[in-house]
Design a protein around this motif. Structure first.
Motif, PDB file in Angstrom:
ATOM      1  N   LEU A   1      64.071   8.609  44.587  1.00  0.00           N
ATOM      2  CA  LEU A   1      63.121   9.601  45.109  1.00  0.00           C
ATOM      3  C   LEU A   1      62.646   9.267  46.526  1.00  0.00           C
ATOM      4  CD1 LEU A   1      61.054  10.393  41.881  1.00  0.00           C
ATOM      5  CD2 LEU A   1      62.760  11.837  43.017  1.00  0.00           C
ATOM      6  N   LEU A   2      63.358   8.352  47.156  1.00  0.00           N
ATOM      7  CA  LEU A   2      63.051   8.004  48.542  1.00  0.00           C
ATOM      8  C   LEU A   2      64.217   8.483  49.406  1.00  0.00           C
ATOM      9  CD1 LEU A   2      60.632   6.379  49.644  1.00  0.00           C
ATOM     10  CD2 LEU A   2      62.034   4.323  49.482  1.00  0.00           C
TER      11      LEU A   2
ATOM     12  N   GLY B   1      55.511   8.057  44.928  1.00  0.00           N
ATOM     13  CA  GLY B   1      56.176   8.933  43.964  1.00  0.00           C
ATOM     14  C   GLY B   1      57.308   9.749  44.557  1.00  0.00           C
ATOM     15  N   ASP B   2      57.266  11.048  44.336  1.00  0.00           N
ATOM     16  CA  ASP B   2      58.397  11.910  44.684  1.00  0.00           C
ATOM     17  C   ASP B   2      58.407  12.266  46.173  1.00  0.00           C
ATOM     18  OD1 ASP B   2      60.477  13.649  44.761  1.00  0.00           O
ATOM     19  OD2 ASP B   2      59.691  15.048  43.274  1.00  0.00           O
ATOM     20  N   ILE B   3      58.729  11.263  46.984  1.00  0.00           N
ATOM     21  CA  ILE B   3      58.723  11.470  48.443  1.00  0.00           C
ATOM     22  C   ILE B   3      59.838  12.456  48.834  1.00  0.00           C
ATOM     23  CG2 ILE B   3      58.872  10.286  50.685  1.00  0.00           C
ATOM     24  CD1 ILE B   3      56.527   9.387  48.790  1.00  0.00           C
ATOM     25  N   LEU B   4      60.956  12.363  48.135  1.00  0.00           N
ATOM     26  CA  LEU B   4      62.135  13.164  48.479  1.00  0.00           C
ATOM     27  C   LEU B   4      61.852  14.668  48.463  1.00  0.00           C
ATOM     28  CD1 LEU B   4      65.219  12.898  49.061  1.00  0.00           C
ATOM     29  CD2 LEU B   4      65.584  13.154  46.602  1.00  0.00           C
ATOM     30  N   HIS B   5      61.123  15.132  47.433  1.00  0.00           N
ATOM     31  CA  HIS B   5      60.940  16.580  47.259  1.00  0.00           C
ATOM     32  C   HIS B   5      59.560  17.072  47.697  1.00  0.00           C
ATOM     33  CE1 HIS B   5      63.981  15.501  44.069  1.00  0.00           C
ATOM     34  NE2 HIS B   5      64.618  16.444  44.727  1.00  0.00           N
ATOM     35  N   SER B   6      58.729  16.182  48.241  1.00  0.00           N
ATOM     36  CA  SER B   6      57.336  16.578  48.477  1.00  0.00           C
ATOM     37  C   SER B   6      57.067  16.967  49.923  1.00  0.00           C
ATOM     38  CB  SER B   6      56.402  15.436  48.086  1.00  0.00           C
ATOM     39  OG  SER B   6      55.102  15.735  48.531  1.00  0.00           O
TER      40      SER B   6
ATOM     41  N   ARG C   1      52.625  14.384  42.632  1.00  0.00           N
ATOM     42  CA  ARG C   1      53.229  14.960  41.435  1.00  0.00           C
ATOM     43  C   ARG C   1      54.752  14.931  41.563  1.00  0.00           C
ATOM     44  NH1 ARG C   1      54.960  20.055  39.948  1.00  0.00           N
ATOM     45  NH2 ARG C   1      54.632  20.798  42.051  1.00  0.00           N
ATOM     46  N   VAL C   2      55.423  14.660  40.468  1.00  0.00           N
ATOM     47  CA  VAL C   2      56.883  14.775  40.447  1.00  0.00           C
ATOM     48  C   VAL C   2      57.222  16.264  40.535  1.00  0.00           C
ATOM     49  CG1 VAL C   2      58.940  14.464  39.022  1.00  0.00           C
ATOM     50  CG2 VAL C   2      57.203  12.656  39.118  1.00  0.00           C
ATOM     51  N   GLN C   3      57.985  16.637  41.570  1.00  0.00           N
ATOM     52  CA  GLN C   3      58.253  18.056  41.834  1.00  0.00           C
ATOM     53  C   GLN C   3      59.420  18.528  40.950  1.00  0.00           C
ATOM     54  OE1 GLN C   3      56.423  19.629  44.987  1.00  0.00           O
ATOM     55  NE2 GLN C   3      55.177  18.031  44.017  1.00  0.00           N
ATOM     56  N   ALA C   4      59.140  18.611  39.646  1.00  0.00           N
ATOM     57  CA  ALA C   4      60.206  18.904  38.678  1.00  0.00           C
ATOM     58  C   ALA C   4      60.912  20.221  39.000  1.00  0.00           C
ATOM     59  CB  ALA C   4      59.612  18.946  37.274  1.00  0.00           C
ATOM     60  N   GLU C   5      60.168  21.177  39.583  1.00  0.00           N
ATOM     61  CA  GLU C   5      60.762  22.480  39.896  1.00  0.00           C
ATOM     62  C   GLU C   5      61.821  22.397  40.991  1.00  0.00           C
ATOM     63  OE1 GLU C   5      57.774  21.378  40.648  1.00  0.00           O
ATOM     64  OE2 GLU C   5      56.830  22.415  42.320  1.00  0.00           O
TER      65      GLU C   5
ATOM     66  N   MET D   1      64.003  19.782  41.093  1.00  0.00           N
ATOM     67  CA  MET D   1      65.007  18.798  40.650  1.00  0.00           C
ATOM     68  C   MET D   1      66.036  19.477  39.770  1.00  0.00           C
ATOM     69  SD  MET D   1      62.692  15.580  39.593  1.00  0.00           S
ATOM     70  CE  MET D   1      61.727  14.705  40.823  1.00  0.00           C
ATOM     71  N   ASN D   2      67.315  19.232  40.075  1.00  0.00           N
ATOM     72  CA  ASN D   2      68.328  19.801  39.193  1.00  0.00           C
ATOM     73  C   ASN D   2      69.119  18.720  38.463  1.00  0.00           C
ATOM     74  OD1 ASN D   2      69.660  18.885  41.386  1.00  0.00           O
ATOM     75  ND2 ASN D   2      70.131  20.926  42.219  1.00  0.00           N
ATOM     76  N   SER D   3      68.642  17.483  38.570  1.00  0.00           N
ATOM     77  CA  SER D   3      69.240  16.430  37.744  1.00  0.00           C
ATOM     78  C   SER D   3      68.166  15.378  37.498  1.00  0.00           C
ATOM     79  CB  SER D   3      70.451  15.819  38.436  1.00  0.00           C
ATOM     80  OG  SER D   3      70.047  15.190  39.627  1.00  0.00           O
ATOM     81  N   ALA D   4      68.497  14.341  36.739  1.00  0.00           N
ATOM     82  CA  ALA D   4      67.514  13.317  36.389  1.00  0.00           C
ATOM     83  C   ALA D   4      67.381  12.309  37.527  1.00  0.00           C
ATOM     84  CB  ALA D   4      67.941  12.625  35.110  1.00  0.00           C
ATOM     85  N   TYR D   5      66.169  12.103  37.982  1.00  0.00           N
ATOM     86  CA  TYR D   5      65.925  11.141  39.061  1.00  0.00           C
ATOM     87  C   TYR D   5      65.324   9.843  38.528  1.00  0.00           C
ATOM     88  CZ  TYR D   5      67.138  14.571  42.581  1.00  0.00           C
ATOM     89  OH  TYR D   5      67.817  15.450  43.376  1.00  0.00           O
ATOM     90  N   PHE D   6      64.913   9.857  37.249  1.00  0.00           N
ATOM     91  CA  PHE D   6      64.425   8.629  36.606  1.00  0.00           C
ATOM     92  C   PHE D   6      64.684   8.795  35.109  1.00  0.00           C
ATOM     93  CE2 PHE D   6      61.018  11.544  37.793  1.00  0.00           C
ATOM     94  CZ  PHE D   6      60.469  11.899  36.565  1.00  0.00           C
ATOM     95  N   PRO D   7      64.760   7.670  34.373  1.00  0.00           N
ATOM     96  CA  PRO D   7      65.234   7.748  32.992  1.00  0.00           C
ATOM     97  C   PRO D   7      64.379   8.633  32.088  1.00  0.00           C
ATOM     98  CG  PRO D   7      65.190   5.463  33.759  1.00  0.00           C
ATOM     99  CD  PRO D   7      64.535   6.278  34.814  1.00  0.00           C
ATOM    100  N   SER D   8      63.057   8.523  32.170  1.00  0.00           N
ATOM    101  CA  SER D   8      62.199   9.329  31.298  1.00  0.00           C
ATOM    102  C   SER D   8      60.797   9.345  31.878  1.00  0.00           C
ATOM    103  CB  SER D   8      62.149   8.705  29.896  1.00  0.00           C
ATOM    104  OG  SER D   8      61.451   7.471  29.969  1.00  0.00           O
TER     105      SER D   8
END
Ligand code: NCD
Length: 328
Positions: free
Chosen positions: A197-198, A167-172, A226-230, A232-239
């Protein structure tokens, strides 16, 4: 044992195993009815939390109290932070009231490292932005060892265990700390995520993948994050629906795992997103065990940091821990 616990790169294999063995002994003593030990009697542990938390804050609280310490909790909301006081000034204020350890959670990467330079006491990183969360990685390693040891595969470390972090490796920060620690302990770690997200370069000796279904049959441990929505300041996946379709661990996907494989997640979980309820509540899931193990692991970290070398047990094979020297 080091003076602070700021990140998993500070933990060599021997130190990590010492912490896990100490945690095992503390958990066994707790299970045997020793609900309160005197190892930290008279010490003050301060929770310094600038970011929301349920598990980590309460778990450190329970761990410190289990060892007889007094706990003071600072939360940024409702404090003089709103009047402009800096992190360092706040920490120095708490130090002046007498504290032996500061457990720091902050949205800025490096905040605990900054405090470690100015405070006299031990500093533990309880999560700094998207950077690190070392006690989560330790409790995850403890849980993997405890669960997979029954299969007879494991010695003291995690040699050969195949772990997939999804999942959200980038922000985790959990992904980062786990990647470092689990590799140190001998595990083979894959990170599986959408390309967005990688991280472009994977610095921690792990392999990157984009196809979860392909990797699942090769895992002993699957860790959907978990997707670290807090963060993220843009869309990383369509929905969200699209994320679930490709990355959500539902029962059909979990069935691709080997029978012995476990599913772990640090929480909080967003059911129906990174993991379905059916999988979260299945026998493979270690979610509740992770929380229970977290108290023992954090107690071990506090004990080893504050009581020093003389209390460190000799590293031994898992399940055969040496006697933990006690101050009482
Ligand atoms: C994690 C965190 O805060 O980094 N939670 C935790 O500490 N158990 C993971 C998350 O928030 O998704």
């Amino acid at each position: 044992m080091m003076q602070h616990l700021l990140g998993c790169e500070d933990l060599d294999r021997t130190t990590a195993i010492q912490i896990l063995d100490t945690a095992l002994e503390l958990s066994q003593r707790h299970a045997a009815g020793e609900r309160k030990l005197d190892l930290l009697r008279g010490r003050i542990i301060t929770n310094l939390f600038y970011e929301d938390s349920t598990r980590t804050r309460l778990s450190f609280d329970a761990a410190a109290k289990r060892l007889g310490a007094d706990v003071v909790t600072f939360t940024a909301k409702g404090s003089s932070v709103s009047k402009g006081e800096s992190l360092v000034d706040t920490a120095l204020t708490l130090q002046a009231m007498g504290m032996d350890a500061a457990l720091v959670r902050h949205s800025a990467a490096g905040a605990p490292h900054r405090l470690a330079r100015v405070l006299d006491c031990a500093v533990v990183n309880a999560g700094d932005g998207a950077h690190q969360h070392p006690t989560q990685a330790l409790l995850d390693a403890f849980t993997i060892r405890a669960r997979l040891h029954g299969t007879g595969q494991l010695g003291a470390d995690l040699t050969g265990v195949r772990v997939g972090i999804v999942g959200d490796i980038l922000h985790s920060r959990v992904a980062h700390s786990n990647a470092i620690l689990l590799v140190t302990l001998g595990a083979r770690v894959s990170v599986i995520a959408p390309p967005t997200l990688l991280p472009r370069r994977l610095p921690w000796n792990v392999t990157g993948h984009h196809d979860l279904d392909e990797v699942l049959p090769e895992l002993d441990v699957c860790m959907p994050l978990r997707v670290q929505a807090e963060r993220m300041n843009s869309a990383y996946f369509p929905s969200a629906a699209e994320y679930v379709r490709q990355w959500g661990l539902d029962a059909a996907r979990a069935a691709r795992l080997p029978d012995h494989a476990i599913v772990m997640t640090p929480g909080p979980t967003v059911r129906g997103m990174e993991i379905s309820s059916e999988v979260a509540d299945s026998p493979r899931s270690t979610i509740v065990e992770q929380v229970a193990n977290g108290v023992s692991v954090r107690a071990a970290v506090l004990h080893l940091l504050l009581n020093g070398e003389q209390f460190v047990p000799q590293p031994t094979a898992f399940g055969n821990v040496s006697h933990l020297a006690m101050s009482s």
